[in-house]
Design an enzyme around this catalytic site. Sequence first.
Site, PDB file in Angstrom:
ATOM      1  N   GLY A 158       8.271  39.579  92.648  1.00  0.00           N
ATOM      2  CA  GLY A 158       8.261  38.244  92.044  1.00  0.00           C
ATOM      3  C   GLY A 158       8.856  37.204  92.972  1.00  0.00           C
ATOM      4  N   TYR A 159       9.968  37.541  93.591  1.00  0.00           N
ATOM      5  CA  TYR A 159      10.624  36.627  94.530  1.00  0.00           C
ATOM      6  C   TYR A 159       9.720  36.348  95.721  1.00  0.00           C
ATOM      7  CZ  TYR A 159      14.274  34.770  97.615  1.00  0.00           C
ATOM      8  OH  TYR A 159      15.017  33.972  98.460  1.00  0.00           O
ATOM      9  N   ALA A 160       9.134  37.410  96.292  1.00  0.00           N
ATOM     10  CA  ALA A 160       8.258  37.229  97.453  1.00  0.00           C
ATOM     11  C   ALA A 160       7.055  36.358  97.108  1.00  0.00           C
ATOM     12  CB  ALA A 160       7.797  38.590  97.975  1.00  0.00           C
ATOM     13  N   SER A 162       6.833  34.096  94.748  1.00  0.00           N
ATOM     14  CA  SER A 162       7.253  32.706  94.499  1.00  0.00           C
ATOM     15  C   SER A 162       7.567  31.978  95.797  1.00  0.00           C
ATOM     16  CB  SER A 162       8.467  32.673  93.567  1.00  0.00           C
ATOM     17  OG  SER A 162       9.622  33.229  94.179  1.00  0.00           O
TER      18      SER A 162
END
Length: 254
Positions: A158-160, A162
Amino acid sequence: MRELFSLNDKIALVTGCNKGIGRSMALGLADAGADIIGVSASLELQGSAIEKEVRALGRKFTPYQADLTNRESLYEFIGKVKKEHPRVDILVNNAGMILRQPAAEHSDAWWDKVLSINLDAAFILAREFGRDMIGHGAGKIIFTCSLLSFQGGINVPGYAASKGALSSLVKALANEWASRGVNVNGIAPGYISTDNTEALRSDPVRSKSIMDRIPAGRWGEADDFKGPVVFLASRAADYVHGTILTVDGGWMGR
């Protein structure tokens, strides 16, 4: 040269200003002359450490508390700022989060939560304040991106996703707004000693592999971002558009 980097008479809105990189960015902008509007979900509305530090630099600090993962809270915050501060000269879209879980186990709830603040809120804030900047014919918008704006990372899908999207958003907004007097750029931190990297620094194997690749030979510190954010917020960067400035100890050059 001092005038080129001066932020006197400017108002800067910094999200996620309560600690870490956001706190240092707010202090750097204040030290260069800007008054600060600060927002964080956990920010005290009176007497916070960041407020005291900004005021000690001789600048004004206006605190707001808002949950940027919640659309109603986000728009309520935007409305209050616009009412109380008719002009925002600098927007630093720094607020974000990271949740670590292998992709095969990464839940919808975690995915939605990470993207809601890292990407959705960042775009909405840029759009709402960017529209006003276009009307004024001037403004600076700075996104906190990541090395995972360029790489995939491990156990942080999810972080990557975003942060990869943010790098494209920086370019998309710059393409539309550069001719309107609004500079849109990003800063991509490397491996920095903050709460977000505590798990990595506590893992001896991962920590060593990271250190072995950093040419500077150290983890970054939050204060390493004071200079870069002042540069991108100042007249010195008037011809800089759609750029992601890496502050990574040389990681991406390795």
